[in-house]
Design a protein around this motif. Structure first.
Motif, PDB file in Angstrom:
ATOM      1  N   LEU A 118      32.229  36.422  34.109  1.00  0.00           N
ATOM      2  CA  LEU A 118      32.669  36.217  32.720  1.00  0.00           C
ATOM      3  C   LEU A 118      33.326  37.470  32.175  1.00  0.00           C
ATOM      4  CD1 LEU A 118      29.840  34.098  31.032  1.00  0.00           C
ATOM      5  CD2 LEU A 118      31.986  33.343  32.054  1.00  0.00           C
ATOM      6  N   LEU A 119      32.777  38.628  32.513  1.00  0.00           N
ATOM      7  CA  LEU A 119      33.407  39.881  32.087  1.00  0.00           C
ATOM      8  C   LEU A 119      34.751  40.069  32.784  1.00  0.00           C
ATOM      9  CD1 LEU A 119      30.323  42.291  32.096  1.00  0.00           C
ATOM     10  CD2 LEU A 119      31.414  41.202  30.125  1.00  0.00           C
TER      11      LEU A 119
ATOM     12  N   TYR B  54      39.250  45.375  34.141  1.00  0.00           N
ATOM     13  CA  TYR B  54      38.903  46.785  33.969  1.00  0.00           C
ATOM     14  C   TYR B  54      37.481  46.959  33.460  1.00  0.00           C
ATOM     15  CZ  TYR B  54      43.936  47.308  34.495  1.00  0.00           C
ATOM     16  OH  TYR B  54      45.225  47.257  34.974  1.00  0.00           O
ATOM     17  N   CYS B  55      37.019  45.979  32.682  1.00  0.00           N
ATOM     18  CA  CYS B  55      35.655  46.023  32.163  1.00  0.00           C
ATOM     19  C   CYS B  55      34.645  45.956  33.309  1.00  0.00           C
ATOM     20  CB  CYS B  55      35.433  44.860  31.192  1.00  0.00           C
ATOM     21  SG  CYS B  55      33.761  44.765  30.529  1.00  0.00           S
ATOM     22  N   VAL B  56      34.878  45.054  34.257  1.00  0.00           N
ATOM     23  CA  VAL B  56      33.975  44.909  35.398  1.00  0.00           C
ATOM     24  C   VAL B  56      34.048  46.133  36.302  1.00  0.00           C
ATOM     25  CG1 VAL B  56      33.445  43.539  37.445  1.00  0.00           C
ATOM     26  CG2 VAL B  56      34.118  42.399  35.333  1.00  0.00           C
TER      27      VAL B  56
ATOM     28  N   VAL C  65      30.728  48.253  37.011  1.00  0.00           N
ATOM     29  CA  VAL C  65      30.228  48.384  38.381  1.00  0.00           C
ATOM     30  C   VAL C  65      30.257  49.845  38.828  1.00  0.00           C
ATOM     31  CG1 VAL C  65      30.712  47.822  40.808  1.00  0.00           C
ATOM     32  CG2 VAL C  65      30.802  46.024  39.064  1.00  0.00           C
ATOM     33  N   ALA C  66      31.308  50.576  38.433  1.00  0.00           N
ATOM     34  CA  ALA C  66      31.404  51.997  38.806  1.00  0.00           C
ATOM     35  C   ALA C  66      30.258  52.797  38.188  1.00  0.00           C
ATOM     36  CB  ALA C  66      32.742  52.566  38.360  1.00  0.00           C
ATOM     37  N   ILE C  67      29.927  52.518  36.926  1.00  0.00           N
ATOM     38  CA  ILE C  67      28.833  53.225  36.255  1.00  0.00           C
ATOM     39  C   ILE C  67      27.498  52.895  36.919  1.00  0.00           C
ATOM     40  CG2 ILE C  67      27.517  53.395  34.110  1.00  0.00           C
ATOM     41  CD1 ILE C  67      30.185  52.966  32.612  1.00  0.00           C
TER      42      ILE C  67
END
Length: 382
Positions: free
Chosen positions: A230-231, A237-239, A243-245
Motif C-alpha cells: 500500500l505504501l 520512494y516511501c517504501v 525499508v532502508a531505515i
C-alpha cells in the motif's frame, strides 16, 4: 524431554525432495516473470525481479562455499581430516559455486546420503555409527535450510512485494504462489531442522505446534508485505526509505549484539547485513538468547506500520477510497495482523518446547566446538 535418538526418516527425505522442487519452481517462475515484464515493456520491474534472483543466488553461494570450507576443519563432518568434503575437493567446490550450483550440490549430497540411511543401505554400521550418520544428515539439512531461508527473504519476499504491486494491473498469481510457498516452507523447514540437529534442544513437535507456528509466520509476513504494498502505491520512494531505515536498524542491532556466526569478520559483516534485511519482513533471534523485550518492540513497530499504511494511503490519495482493492487489502492487513499476533502468543505461551538453555557456544566431548554445531547454536530463535 531432550532428544536422545533423532532419526532422519523417509518422510523427512521426501520433504527434502519437495523443498527442492519448490526451490526450482520459485526460481524458474521468477525468471519467467522477469522475461514477461521485459516483453511487456516493464523494464524496471524486470530489472528488479532479476536483481532479486541474483542477490539471493550470490549470497547463498558465498555462505555455502564458506560452510563447506569450514566443514573441512569440522571433526563431525570430516572426522578423518581428509582434504575433501563429501568427496569434493576445494577446486570442485569453487567451480560449483561459481556456476551457482551450491544449493543444488547440497541437495544432491543430502538426498544421496539420506537415501542410503533411511532405506537401510548402511546395515553394516553399528548403533553408534548409525546414530552419528542420522545426526550428520540433520547437520547437512540445517545448513541447507539456512541457505534456503536467506534465499527466501533476499529473493522471494521482495519479489512477492513487486508482484502484489503489479497484480493491480495484471494477473501473475502463479509466480506469487511459488514465492509465498517458498517463504513459508523455508521458515518451517529451517526451524524444524535446526532444533533436530541440536541434541540438547527439544525438537519442534509435529501437528498443532507446527501448524500454529506456520500460521503465525504466514499471517505476520503476509500482512507486513501487504502493508508495504500500500505504501508502494503511495510512492515507491516511501517504501525504499522505510525499508532502508529498518534494514539499517536491524543491521546495527546485529552489530550491537556481537553475533558470532561466521569464522571471518568479512563474512560476519555480510551475515549481519542479511539478517538486517530479514528483519524488515519478520522477527529473527540472531543470537540464540531470550528476546521477549526485543520481540515486543519489533511487533509494536510492525503493527504501527501495518495499521498506518492504509490510513496514509486513504488520506494522501483520496481517490483510492472508492476502489474495491483498497478495502479488501486493508481488511486483510488488519485481520492477518491480529491473527498473526494471536498465533504468536498462543505458540510461545502454550506450544513452544521448554528446556533449560545451555551455553550458546556448545562444545563437543573433546572440548572443541564443531563448526556445524557452532553455526546452529548461534542462530536459534526463542
Amino acid at each position: 524431554m531432550l532428544q536422545t535418538d533423532i532419526r532422519y526418516t523417509k518422510l523427512r527425505w521426501l520433504l527434502t525432495l519437495v523443498g527442492l522442487l519448490l526451490y526450482v519452481g520459485d526460481i524458474w517462475t521468477d525468471i519467467g516473470l522477469s522475461i514477461k515484464y521485459l516483453l511487456d515493456g516493464q523494464y524496471i520491474c524486470s530489472a528488479l525481479t532479476f536483481s532479486f534472483v541474483l542477490a539471493g543466488l550470490l549470497v547463498t553461494q558465498i555462505f555455502s562455499h564458506v560452510w563447506y570450507e569450514d566443514d573441512l576443519e569440522d571433526a563431525l563432518m570430516n572426522p578423518r581430516g581428509q582434504a575433501t568434503v563429501l568427496g569434493m575437493s576445494r577446486c570442485k567446490l569453487v567451480v560449483f559455486h561459481l556456476c551457482g550450483a551450491g544449493i543444488f550440490t547440497r541437495y544432491y549430497h543430502l538426498l544421496k546420503s539420506g537415501f542410503k540411511v533411511v532405506w537401510n543401505l548402511t546395515a553394516s554400521l553399528n548403533q553408534e555409527e548409525r546414530k552419528e550418520a542420522h545426526h550428520r544428515l540433520f547437520c547437512q539439512a540445517t545448513d541447507l535450510s539456512m541457505l534456503k531461508l536467506f534465499e527466501a527473504f533476499l529473493e522471494s519476499a521482495p519479489q512477492l512485494l513487486v508482484q502484489i504491486y503489479m497484480e493491480q494491473h495484471s494477473h501473475r498469481s502463479f509466480s506469487m504462489v511459488f514465492s509465498c510457498l517458498n517463504i513459508v516452507w523455508a521458515l518451517v523447514d529451517y526451524r524444524r531442522c535446526l532444533r533436530r540437529s541440536l541434541p540438547h534442544i527439544q525438537q519442534m513437535p509435529s501437528g498443532l505446534p507446527t501448524l500454529i507456528y506456520l500460521l503465525y509466520k504466514l499471517c505476520t509476513i503476509s500482512s507486513h508485505i501487504l502493508g508495504y504494498s500500500l505504501l508502494l502505491i503511495l510512492t515507491p520512494y516511501c517504501v525504499i526509505a522505510l525499508v532502508a531505515i529498518l534494514w539499517l536498524l536491524g543491521t546495527m542491532w546485529s552489530h550491537v549484539l556481537g553475533t558470532n556466526f561466521c569464522s571471518t569478520r568479512r563474512h560476519e559483516f555480510v551475515y549481519r547485513t542479511v539478517v538486517g534485511f530479514i528483519l524488515t519482513f519478520t522477527f529473527f533471534n540472531v543470537k540464540g538468547q531470550d528476546t521477549r523485550i526485543e520481540m515486543i518492540v519489533y511487533y509494536f513497530l510492525y503493527s504501527l506500520i501495518n495499521m498506518t499504511s492504509p490510513l496514509l494511503l486513504a488520506l494522501l490519495k483520496p481517490e483510492v477510497r472508492t476502489e474495491t482493492f483498497f478495502f479488501v487489502i486493508g481488511g486483510v492487513i488488519f485481520g492477518t495482523s491480529i491473527l498473526g499476533l494471536v498465533f504468536l502468543v498462543l505458540y510461545y505461551h502454550l506450544l513452544h518446547p521448554r528446556e533449560e538453555r545451555r551455553q550458546a557456544d556448545e562444545v563437543d566431548e573433546s572440548g572443541k566446538q564443531t563448526e556445524a554445531t557452532g553455526r546452529m547454536n548461534n542462530f536459534l530463535q526463542p
